[in-house]
Design an enzyme around this catalytic site. Structure first.
Site, PDB file in Angstrom:
ATOM      1  N   HIS A 230     -18.092 -14.772  28.173  1.00  0.00           N
ATOM      2  CA  HIS A 230     -16.620 -15.389  28.911  1.00  0.00           C
ATOM      3  C   HIS A 230     -17.545 -14.102  30.372  1.00  0.00           C
ATOM      4  O   HIS A 230     -16.354 -13.010  30.521  1.00  0.00           O
ATOM      5  CB  HIS A 230     -15.582 -14.564  28.738  1.00  0.00           C
ATOM      6  CG  HIS A 230     -14.431 -14.815  28.828  1.00  0.00           C
ATOM      7  ND1 HIS A 230     -13.009 -14.694  28.936  1.00  0.00           N
ATOM      8  CD2 HIS A 230     -13.745 -16.148  30.107  1.00  0.00           C
ATOM      9  CE1 HIS A 230     -11.727 -15.200  29.339  1.00  0.00           C
ATOM     10  NE2 HIS A 230     -12.669 -16.315  30.775  1.00  0.00           N
ATOM     11  N   SER A 252      -9.243 -13.062  30.936  1.00  0.00           N
ATOM     12  CA  SER A 252      -8.754 -13.922  32.248  1.00  0.00           C
ATOM     13  C   SER A 252      -7.391 -13.303  32.914  1.00  0.00           C
ATOM     14  O   SER A 252      -6.756 -12.761  32.791  1.00  0.00           O
ATOM     15  CB  SER A 252      -7.718 -15.052  31.055  1.00  0.00           C
ATOM     16  OG  SER A 252      -8.286 -15.457  30.359  1.00  0.00           O
ATOM     17  N   ASP A 277     -16.739 -18.149  35.154  1.00  0.00           N
ATOM     18  CA  ASP A 277     -15.946 -17.733  33.739  1.00  0.00           C
ATOM     19  C   ASP A 277     -17.064 -18.070  32.649  1.00  0.00           C
ATOM     20  O   ASP A 277     -16.854 -17.109  31.734  1.00  0.00           O
ATOM     21  CB  ASP A 277     -14.972 -19.014  33.738  1.00  0.00           C
ATOM     22  CG  ASP A 277     -13.649 -19.267  32.139  1.00  0.00           C
ATOM     23  OD1 ASP A 277     -13.640 -18.085  32.384  1.00  0.00           O
ATOM     24  OD2 ASP A 277     -13.935 -20.073  31.667  1.00  0.00           O
ATOM     25  N   ARG A 405      -8.392  -4.780  32.803  1.00  0.00           N
ATOM     26  CA  ARG A 405      -6.890  -4.019  33.648  1.00  0.00           C
ATOM     27  C   ARG A 405      -6.532  -2.680  33.146  1.00  0.00           C
ATOM     28  O   ARG A 405      -5.794  -2.967  32.255  1.00  0.00           O
ATOM     29  CB  ARG A 405      -6.116  -4.834  34.006  1.00  0.00           C
ATOM     30  CG  ARG A 405      -4.887  -5.353  34.960  1.00  0.00           C
ATOM     31  CD  ARG A 405      -4.371  -6.146  34.530  1.00  0.00           C
ATOM     32  NE  ARG A 405      -4.698  -7.397  35.534  1.00  0.00           N
ATOM     33  CZ  ARG A 405      -4.226  -7.440  36.933  1.00  0.00           C
ATOM     34  NH1 ARG A 405      -3.816  -6.630  37.828  1.00  0.00           N
ATOM     35  NH2 ARG A 405      -4.767  -8.686  37.818  1.00  0.00           N
ATOM     36  N   ASP A 500     -14.185  -4.920  49.046  1.00  0.00           N
ATOM     37  CA  ASP A 500     -14.793  -3.686  48.918  1.00  0.00           C
ATOM     38  C   ASP A 500     -15.488  -3.128  47.363  1.00  0.00           C
ATOM     39  O   ASP A 500     -16.041  -2.232  47.960  1.00  0.00           O
ATOM     40  CB  ASP A 500     -13.518  -3.030  49.434  1.00  0.00           C
ATOM     41  CG  ASP A 500     -13.110  -2.681  50.441  1.00  0.00           C
ATOM     42  OD1 ASP A 500     -13.975  -1.979  51.345  1.00  0.00           O
ATOM     43  OD2 ASP A 500     -12.010  -2.838  50.947  1.00  0.00           O
TER      44      ASP A 500
HETATM   45  O1  SAT Z   1      -8.558 -20.730  29.115  1.00  0.00           O
HETATM   46  S1  SAT Z   1      -8.710 -21.561  30.036  1.00  0.00           S
HETATM   47  O2  SAT Z   1      -9.792 -21.425  30.907  1.00  0.00           O
HETATM   48  O3  SAT Z   1      -7.217 -22.192  30.663  1.00  0.00           O
HETATM   49  C1  SAT Z   1      -8.611 -20.172  31.528  1.00  0.00           C
HETATM   50  C2  SAT Z   1      -8.482 -18.863  30.794  1.00  0.00           C
HETATM   51  O4  SAT Z   1      -7.535 -18.351  30.044  1.00  0.00           O
HETATM   52  O5  SAT Z   1      -9.399 -17.658  31.395  1.00  0.00           O
HETATM   53 MN    MN Z   2     -11.321 -17.495  31.430  1.00  0.00          MN
END
Ligand code: SAT
Ligand code: MN
Length: 591
Positions: A230, A252, A277, A405, A500
């Site tokens: 990911h 995400s 992604d 985060r 930055d």
């Molecule tokens: O799961 S999705 O790819 O639709 C969006 C995400 O959570 O990254």
């Molecule tokens: Mn994602």
């Protein structure tokens, strides 16, 4: 004689009973027709699937409103159906494959009645990459068909490639009746099959994305010796003209898309985007790690995207090519017929319709766009798309970044001392939650390598696989942890982030090239402040130093939380990782 593919389509049609079956060819003309059908014919609870947006300002863009209960992934209804529960691991919901098939067959009985079943042939990965996979998805909604054409390489090529073979990736998708009680996303890794019902949302419905390219592909990678991650993939061009490629894993909605498209605040640096992604990573014959992005589109969070935060994405969205661009669950400016979201440039328009279709009242305190509202757009529109994007071999990776985060504890950047310690840094990852998955916001959730919701097998075995991959490389990338989100006593972010962040990348590249030294700490190497390029930043020395504070007691708590997390996987956690954790604790206790 029917091919195995035709027989399979026929078999699923007998269960789902669509009125029509339509085989897509991925052409531009077809995409136009599908959008037309979505505007004029197909509906979701009485609302047309698409609405044409202002074609002057948002060329070839369309608006889609989902069912109000269908705005995010539904992790509690997502199952990985390995023959035995242990293989799925504590990180996955598990159902016996036979039971799951029976359940889905029953739920799918007649679910496409009155609808068209679209047969979508697509490739994940460049067709000439040895890692590319020929896939077929069935779906009963034009929104998904159009989205898949943006997000994947959709064409008849996949049908030719599959030919008489039984070996292709299968996806069955129906929105069903949107009943959240009857919503399931079932994965059958050994059959390379995903079966999803009840949701039209990206991660639940665009089955080439999280379902195949992460959950099932991670399992394929485990068997075949590569990893599906990911991660964003990006190239950083320095003032000498040299480009260094990195990947970064972030959960995400942690700003992954903004990071992938970053516009440098330092002169002479330029970012080339390869993906926002998913990365498929393999060990090349040169002993390095190589990355490809199996997708061809961005499915990004709209709120917060602006010319300030992500100018390259705004340019991408406004470019308009023959690929349609979709906006889902944003608000709508009723006067201009343009999409709108919180954080976009300009004032809040006077006449706004919220994501539910109601006139928006700013005094309500509610958001006009859903926090997880999205755009779906082709990478081909990205002004800084890397020229290596279509290279079937991918790009060689010099650094892997793990982030999350975290308001406290985790420094802005830390370099691991070895691959193994880097795997521990990845395994320790956690993030304060956001709206992309359907759970509460602001809660700390452990999310190793940002893969917790996407690892299609036992996470203990996944860590072992990572360690194995490390052993196979003679020139492994360095591993770093990053955290843009540390806050001060008032809860304000200390680090400016966005453009930055290049300053952190510069240090990372300097470390890769052995140009600078670093400070040794129990958790890894931290920058000497004098090695950071902070020119033009108005930050106090104190605040800069705060970004790098490592408190032993806080880190001991992290280590203990990791032990509890690892405990869920029992003996599947590799010894080398437990050892690494033990050694970290010892070092922290010695501080
Ligand atoms: O799961 S999705 O790819 O639709 C969006 C995400 O959570 O990254
Ligand atoms: Mn994602």
């Amino acid at each position: 004689m029917a091919t195995p593919l035709e027989r399979w389509v026929d078999k699923i049609a007998k269960i789902t009973k669509p009125d029509k079956i339509y085989w897509c060819d991925g052409s531009e003309e077809e995409a136009r027709r599908l959008v037309e059908i979505g505007i004029k014919e197909e509906k979701i609870v009485g609302t047309p699937i698409f609405r044409e947006l202002n074609q002057k300002t948002f060329p070839n863009s369309y608006y889609h409103r989902s069912h109000p209960t269908d705005v995010a992934r539904t992790e509690h209804l997502t199952f990985v159906c390995h023959p035995d529960k242990e293989t799925a691991g504590a990180n996955n919901n598990w159902m016996d494959p036979k039971e799951a098939k029976e359940k889905m067959t029953k739920l799918s009985d007649g679910c496409m009645r009155g609808r068209t079943m679209y047969v979508l042939p697509y490739m994940m990965g460049h067709p000439q990459s040895p890692y590319a996979k020929a896939c077929i998805q069935l779906t009963d909604v034009s929104y998904v068909a159009v989205s898949m054409r943006i997000m994947t390489r959709m064409s008849r090529y996949s049908i030719a490639k599959i030919g008489d073979s039984e070996n292709f990736v299968k996806g069955i998708h129906s929105v069903g009746d949107f009943d959240p009680e009857k919503r399931f996303v079932m994965h059958f890794p050994d059959e390379q099959l995903v079966w999803s019902i009840g949701s039209g949302y990206g991660g639940n419905a665009l089955l080439g994305k999280k379902c195949f390219s992460l959950r099932i592909a991670s399992w394929l990678g485990k068997q075949e010796g590569w990893i599906a991650e990911h991660m964003v993939i990006m190239g950083i061009q320095d003032p000498s003209g040299k480009t260094t490629y990195i990947t970064a894993a972030l959960p995400s909605a942690c700003g992954k898309t903004n990071l992938a498209m970053l516009e440098s605040a330092l002169p002479g640096y330029k970012i080339w985007t390869l993906g926002d992604d998913i990365a498929w990573l393999n060990v090349g014959s040169d002993g390095r790690l190589w990355a490809i992005n199996p997708e061809t589109g961005f499915f990004g969070v709209a709120p917060g995207t602006s010319m300030k935060t992500n100018p390259n994405m705004m340019r991408t969205l406004l470019k308009g090519t023959f690929f349609p661009t979709l906006f889902t669950n944003t608000a709508l400016n009723a006067d201009t017929n343009e999409p709108w979201w919180e954080g976009i440039d300009g004032e809040c328009p006077a006449n706004l319709i919220d994501w539910l279709g109601n006139k928006y009242d700013p005094a309500s305190g509610k958001k006009a766009a859903h926090p997880n509202s999205r755009f779906t757009v082709s990478v081909s529109q990205c002004p800084n798309l890397s020229k290596e994007f279509d290279n079937p071999r991918g790009v060689p990776i010099s650094a892997i970044l793990f982030g999350g985060r975290r308001a406290h504890v985790v420094p802005l950047v830390t370099e691991s001392k070895s691959w193994q310690q880097g795997v521990l840094l990845g395994a320790l990852m956690g993030s304060e939650t956001t709206a992309a998955a359907s759970h509460k916001e602001g809660v700390l959730r452990r999310d190793p390598m940002a893969m917790l919701p996407f690892c299609g097998y036992n996470m203990g075995d996944y860590f072992s696989h990572w360690l194995d991959i490390g052993r196979k490389m003679t020139r492994p990338p360095k591993i770093f942890s990053i955290n843009w989100f540390r806050t001060d006593d008032q809860g304000k972010f200390i680090w400016p982030g966005f453009g930055d962040n290049i300053r952190v990348f510069k240090w990372i590249i300097d470390r890769v090239n052995k140009n600078v030294d670093a400070r040794n700490t129990p958790i890894g190497y931290l920058p000497n402040i004098s090695d950071l390029d902070l020119k033009g930043l108005s930050m106090s020395k104190e605040n800069i130093e705060r970004l790098f504070i490592v408190k032993s007691d806080e880190w001991l708590k992290e280590a203990e939380a990791a032990e509890v997390f690892f405990g869920k996987f029992g003996s599947r956690i590799p010894k080398a990782l437990t050892e690494e954790l033990r050694s970290l604790k010892a070092k922290l206790q010695g501080c």
